[in-house]
Scaffold this motif. Structure first.
Motif, PDB file in Angstrom:
ATOM      1  N   PRO A   1      36.979  -3.529  27.030  1.00 32.44           N
ATOM      2  CA  PRO A   1      36.173  -4.378  26.147  1.00 32.44           C
ATOM      3  C   PRO A   1      36.069  -3.806  24.740  1.00 32.44           C
ATOM      4  CG  PRO A   1      34.994  -3.836  28.199  1.00 32.44           C
ATOM      5  CD  PRO A   1      36.165  -2.928  28.105  1.00 32.44           C
ATOM      6  N   GLY A   2      35.925  -4.742  23.790  1.00 31.61           N
ATOM      7  CA  GLY A   2      35.492  -4.342  22.451  1.00 31.61           C
ATOM      8  C   GLY A   2      33.982  -4.243  22.454  1.00 31.61           C
ATOM      9  N   PHE A   3      33.342  -4.747  21.428  1.00 37.55           N
ATOM     10  CA  PHE A   3      31.894  -4.617  21.307  1.00 37.55           C
ATOM     11  C   PHE A   3      31.206  -5.705  22.132  1.00 37.55           C
ATOM     12  CE2 PHE A   3      28.669  -2.598  18.501  1.00 37.55           C
ATOM     13  CZ  PHE A   3      27.565  -3.134  19.152  1.00 37.55           C
ATOM     14  N   VAL A   4      30.475  -5.282  23.167  1.00 41.82           N
ATOM     15  CA  VAL A   4      29.738  -6.207  24.028  1.00 41.82           C
ATOM     16  C   VAL A   4      28.253  -5.929  23.847  1.00 41.82           C
ATOM     17  CG1 VAL A   4      29.522  -7.115  26.363  1.00 41.82           C
ATOM     18  CG2 VAL A   4      31.606  -5.897  25.691  1.00 41.82           C
TER      19      VAL A   4
ATOM     20  N   LYS B   1      37.724   7.390  27.920  1.00 39.57           N
ATOM     21  CA  LYS B   1      38.270   6.066  28.213  1.00 39.57           C
ATOM     22  C   LYS B   1      39.803   6.096  28.251  1.00 39.57           C
ATOM     23  CE  LYS B   1      34.359   3.910  28.825  1.00 39.57           C
ATOM     24  NZ  LYS B   1      33.934   3.532  30.179  1.00 39.57           N
TER      25      LYS B   1
ATOM     26  N   ASP C   1      24.266   8.141  42.160  1.00 40.52           N
ATOM     27  CA  ASP C   1      24.682   8.798  40.917  1.00 40.52           C
ATOM     28  C   ASP C   1      26.179   9.073  41.047  1.00 40.52           C
ATOM     29  OD1 ASP C   1      25.245  10.513  38.796  1.00 40.52           O
ATOM     30  OD2 ASP C   1      23.269  11.461  38.893  1.00 40.52           O
ATOM     31  N   VAL C   2      26.977   8.439  40.208  1.00 37.95           N
ATOM     32  CA  VAL C   2      28.437   8.570  40.374  1.00 37.95           C
ATOM     33  C   VAL C   2      28.938   9.984  40.066  1.00 37.95           C
ATOM     34  CG1 VAL C   2      28.955   6.118  39.999  1.00 37.95           C
ATOM     35  CG2 VAL C   2      28.953   7.701  38.030  1.00 37.95           C
TER      36      VAL C   2
ATOM     37  N   THR D   1      22.622  -3.360  34.824  1.00 37.00           N
ATOM     38  CA  THR D   1      22.467  -4.048  33.529  1.00 37.00           C
ATOM     39  C   THR D   1      23.852  -4.408  32.982  1.00 37.00           C
ATOM     40  OG1 THR D   1      22.474  -1.883  32.418  1.00 37.00           O
ATOM     41  CG2 THR D   1      20.301  -2.853  32.905  1.00 37.00           C
ATOM     42  N   GLY D   2      23.845  -5.070  31.836  1.00 32.90           N
ATOM     43  CA  GLY D   2      25.058  -5.238  31.030  1.00 32.90           C
ATOM     44  C   GLY D   2      26.246  -5.870  31.733  1.00 32.90           C
TER      45      GLY D   2
ATOM     46  N   PRO E   1      22.558  -3.228  26.901  1.00 37.88           N
ATOM     47  CA  PRO E   1      21.612  -2.148  26.574  1.00 37.88           C
ATOM     48  C   PRO E   1      22.293  -0.934  25.921  1.00 37.88           C
ATOM     49  CG  PRO E   1      21.065  -3.090  28.697  1.00 37.88           C
ATOM     50  CD  PRO E   1      22.349  -3.747  28.261  1.00 37.88           C
ATOM     51  N   MET E   2      23.556  -0.662  26.298  1.00 40.03           N
ATOM     52  CA  MET E   2      24.264   0.493  25.737  1.00 40.03           C
ATOM     53  C   MET E   2      24.468   0.377  24.227  1.00 40.03           C
ATOM     54  SD  MET E   2      28.028   1.932  26.814  1.00 40.03           S
ATOM     55  CE  MET E   2      27.553   2.661  28.368  1.00 40.03           C
TER      56      MET E   2
ATOM     57  N   VAL F   1      30.146  11.712  34.111  1.00 45.15           N
ATOM     58  CA  VAL F   1      29.856  10.296  34.375  1.00 45.15           C
ATOM     59  C   VAL F   1      31.089   9.438  34.114  1.00 45.15           C
ATOM     60  CG1 VAL F   1      28.421   8.294  33.800  1.00 45.15           C
ATOM     61  CG2 VAL F   1      27.426  10.608  33.724  1.00 45.15           C
TER      62      VAL F   1
ATOM     63  N   ASN G   1      32.431   0.747  36.972  1.00 43.60           N
ATOM     64  CA  ASN G   1      31.976   0.329  35.655  1.00 43.60           C
ATOM     65  C   ASN G   1      30.889   1.228  35.084  1.00 43.60           C
ATOM     66  OD1 ASN G   1      31.233  -1.876  33.584  1.00 43.60           O
ATOM     67  ND2 ASN G   1      29.366  -1.689  34.802  1.00 43.60           N
TER      68      ASN G   1
ATOM     69  N   TYR H   1      33.879   9.893  23.930  1.00 40.04           N
ATOM     70  CA  TYR H   1      33.977   8.580  24.596  1.00 40.04           C
ATOM     71  C   TYR H   1      35.434   8.117  24.622  1.00 40.04           C
ATOM     72  CZ  TYR H   1      32.691   3.705  25.679  1.00 40.04           C
ATOM     73  OH  TYR H   1      32.561   2.458  26.251  1.00 40.04           O
TER      74      TYR H   1
HETATM   75  N1  LIG Z   1      28.934  -2.530  25.625  1.00 45.99           N
HETATM   76  C1  LIG Z   1      30.111  -2.315  25.063  1.00 45.99           C
HETATM   77  O1  LIG Z   1      30.347  -2.668  23.887  1.00 45.99           O
HETATM   78  C2  LIG Z   1      31.208  -1.641  25.847  1.00 45.99           C
HETATM   79  C3  LIG Z   1      32.489  -1.644  25.304  1.00 45.99           C
HETATM   80  C4  LIG Z   1      33.517  -1.048  26.015  1.00 45.99           C
HETATM   81  C5  LIG Z   1      33.264  -0.462  27.231  1.00 45.99           C
HETATM   82  N2  LIG Z   1      31.998  -0.460  27.733  1.00 45.99           N
HETATM   83  C6  LIG Z   1      31.802   0.168  29.032  1.00 45.99           C
HETATM   84  O2  LIG Z   1      31.247  -0.790  29.910  1.00 45.99           O
HETATM   85  C7  LIG Z   1      30.585  -0.113  30.987  1.00 45.99           C
HETATM   86  C8  LIG Z   1      29.241  -0.770  31.168  1.00 45.99           C
HETATM   87  O3  LIG Z   1      28.464  -0.553  30.007  1.00 45.99           O
HETATM   88  P1  LIG Z   1      27.454  -1.624  29.423  1.00 45.99           P
HETATM   89  O4  LIG Z   1      27.839  -1.871  28.027  1.00 45.99           O
HETATM   90  O5  LIG Z   1      27.288  -2.738  30.366  1.00 45.99           O
HETATM   91  O6  LIG Z   1      26.127  -0.726  29.327  1.00 45.99           O
HETATM   92  P2  LIG Z   1      24.885  -0.559  30.284  1.00 45.99           P
HETATM   93  O7  LIG Z   1      24.174   0.657  29.789  1.00 45.99           O
HETATM   94  O8  LIG Z   1      24.139  -1.844  30.375  1.00 45.99           O
HETATM   95  O9  LIG Z   1      25.529  -0.282  31.718  1.00 45.99           O
HETATM   96  C9  LIG Z   1      25.909   0.990  32.161  1.00 45.99           C
HETATM   97  C10 LIG Z   1      25.482   1.103  33.607  1.00 45.99           C
HETATM   98  O10 LIG Z   1      25.951   2.347  34.135  1.00 45.99           O
HETATM   99  C11 LIG Z   1      24.876   2.937  34.861  1.00 45.99           C
HETATM  100  N3  LIG Z   1      25.041   4.389  34.945  1.00 45.99           N
HETATM  101  C12 LIG Z   1      24.989   5.290  33.926  1.00 45.99           C
HETATM  102  N4  LIG Z   1      25.130   6.539  34.399  1.00 45.99           N
HETATM  103  C13 LIG Z   1      25.277   6.415  35.753  1.00 45.99           C
HETATM  104  C14 LIG Z   1      25.459   7.350  36.808  1.00 45.99           C
HETATM  105  N5  LIG Z   1      25.492   8.680  36.569  1.00 45.99           N
HETATM  106  N6  LIG Z   1      25.589   6.882  38.073  1.00 45.99           N
HETATM  107  C15 LIG Z   1      25.536   5.534  38.326  1.00 45.99           C
HETATM  108  N7  LIG Z   1      25.346   4.621  37.364  1.00 45.99           N
HETATM  109  C16 LIG Z   1      25.212   5.052  36.105  1.00 45.99           C
HETATM  110  C17 LIG Z   1      23.637   2.535  34.070  1.00 45.99           C
HETATM  111  O11 LIG Z   1      22.438   2.726  34.805  1.00 45.99           O
HETATM  112  C18 LIG Z   1      23.942   1.088  33.754  1.00 45.99           C
HETATM  113  O12 LIG Z   1      23.568   0.232  34.792  1.00 45.99           O
HETATM  114  C19 LIG Z   1      30.549   1.360  30.592  1.00 45.99           C
HETATM  115  O13 LIG Z   1      31.571   2.046  31.285  1.00 45.99           O
HETATM  116  C20 LIG Z   1      30.837   1.323  29.100  1.00 45.99           C
HETATM  117  O14 LIG Z   1      31.418   2.524  28.653  1.00 45.99           O
HETATM  118  C21 LIG Z   1      30.965  -1.043  27.072  1.00 45.99           C
END
Ligand SMILES: NC(=O)c1ccc[n+]([C@@H]2O[C@H](COP(=O)([O-])OP(=O)(O)OC[C@H]3O[C@@H](n4cnc5c(N)ncnc54)[C@H](O)[C@@H]3O)[C@@H](O)[C@H]2O)c1
Length: 254
Positions: free
Chosen positions: A189-192, A163, A66-67, A20-21, A195-196, A117, A93, A159
Motif C-alpha cells: 500500500p501507499g498512504f492509507v 518492508k 504478540d507476533v 484496526t486499519g 490509526p498508524m 514485529v 498484516n 521501515y
Molecule cells: N497505513 C498506511 O499508510 C500503510 C501503508 C503501507 C503499509 N502499511 C502496513 O499495513 C499494516 C497495517 O497497518 P495499518 O496502517 O492498518 O495500521 P494499524 O496501526 O491500524 O494496524 C496495525 C495492527 O498491527 C497490530 N500489531 C502491532 N504490533 C503487533 C504485535 N507485536 N503483535 C500483533 N499485532 C500487532 C496493531 O495492534 C494493529 O492492529 C502494517 O504492516 C503497516 O506497516 C500501512
C-alpha cells in the motif's frame, strides 16, 4: 461492502493485526464473502472487529497474540484449526511504524523492535502457516509490505528495510512452496488512512507536501487494500505467486 464478490464460504482466514486499519477492513471483507475469520493481535480492539463481523451474521474469533512471540504465533495457528477445523488463507498484516529519523540517529531499541514485529513477526507467522498448508495440500498467504518495499523516503530507513525484507521473504516462500500448492504474495500500500498514519493525515503541512508528489489527490481507505488482499487469496489469483502488488493510487508511477 466491496463491489467484488468472492466465494469464501466454508473457508477460514487467519489475519494478524486485525484490530484496526487495513487488518480490520480485511477481516470484515473476508467475512462478507463467507469466510470464517481468526484474528491475532495485541490490541483488544480486535474484539470490536469480531463484534462487527458477528453483528453482520459472520463468524470470527480473536486470540490475543504478540507476533514477536514464536510460541504465541504457533498457538494462533493451532487455535485457528481447533476452533474452525481448517485454515485456507493467511493475511500477515500486523506491523508498526518506527519513529522517523535519519539512519545515524536510529536507536538499537527502535531497530530491534521493528525487526521483531515487522520482520520476525511475519517470518514466524509464515513458518506456522506453511507447516499447516504443507499438511493440508496448499493455501494462500498474503503479507503486508508497503511502497516502502519498492522506494525509500527520508527518515524511513528501518521501515523501508523491513518492508523490503517482507517482499523478499514472500518471493522466497513462493519459490520454495509453489510445487506444494502454496502461493505467497504481498500487497504494497501507499498512504492509507489508519490509526498508524493518523498523525500525518491530521497534519496540513504533511498533507500539502505529500500531495505535491502524489497524483491521486487523496489517501486510500483501508477497504481499498482489503479488496486486493481478498483477490490474492482467491482462486481468481491462482497464477499469481511471489508478487508484490502496489496499491498506491499511482504514487510510485509518478
Ligand atoms: N497505513 C498506511 O499508510 C500503510 C501503508 C503501507 C503499509 N502499511 C502496513 O499495513 C499494516 C497495517 O497497518 P495499518 O496502517 O492498518 O495500521 P494499524 O496501526 O491500524 O494496524 C496495525 C495492527 O498491527 C497490530 N500489531 C502491532 N504490533 C503487533 C504485535 N507485536 N503483535 C500483533 N499485532 C500487532 C496493531 O495492534 C494493529 O492492529 C502494517 O504492516 C503497516 O506497516 C500501512
Amino acid at each position: 461492502m466491496s463491489n467484488v464478490q468472492y466465494d469464501f464460504s466454508g473457508k477460514v482466514a487467519l489475519v494478524t493485526g486485525g484490530a484496526t486499519g487495513i487488518g480490520r477492513a480485511s477481516c470484515t471483507a473476508f467475512a462478507e464473502q463467507g469466510a470464517k475469520v481468526m484474528i491475532g493481535d495485541i490490541d483488544e480492539r480486535a474484539e470490536e472487529t469480531v463484534a462487527i463481523i458477528r453483528q453482520a451474521g459472520g463468524e470470527a474469533e480473536f486470540l490475543p497474540t504478540d507476533v514477536r512471540d514464536k510460541a504465541a504465533v504457533d498457538a494462533l495457528v493451532a487455535g485457528t484449526l481447533e476452533r474452525f477445523g481448517r485454515m485456507d488463507m493467511a493475511f500477515n498484516n500486523a506491523g508498526i511504524l518506527p519513529p522517523q529519523r535519519p539512519i545515524h540517529e536510529v536507536t538499537d531499541e527502535e531497530l530491534d523492535l521493528a525487526i521483531d514485529v515487522d520482520f520476525k513477526g511475519v517470518f514466524y507467522s509464515m513458518q506456522a502457516e506453511i507447516r499447516h498448508f504443507l499438511e493440508a495440500g496448499g493455501g494462500a498467504i498474503v503479507n503486508t509490505a508497503s511502497v516502502g518495499a519498492l522506494i525509500a523516503d527520508p527518515n524511513m530507513s528501518v521501515y523501508c528495510a523491513m518492508k523490503h525484507a517482507v517482499s523478499g521473504l514472500t518471493k522466497a516462500a513462493a519459490v520454495e512452496y509453489a510445487q506444494q500448492g502454496i502461493r505467497a504474495n504481498c500487497v504494497a500500500p501507499g498512504f492509507v488512512r489508519t490509526p498508524m498514519t493518523q498523525h500525518w493525515a491530521d497534519s496540513k503541512d504533511f498533507t500539502d507536501m505529500f500531495f505535491q508528489h502524489n497524483i491521486s489527490g487523496r489517501y486510500a481507505h483501508p477497504e481499498e487494500i482489503a479488496g486486493t488482499v481478498l483477490h490474492l487469496c482467491s482462486d481468481a489469483a491462482s497464477f499469481v505467486n511471489g508478487a508484490t502488488w502496489t496499491i498506491d493510487g499511482g504514487q510510485t508511477a509518478h
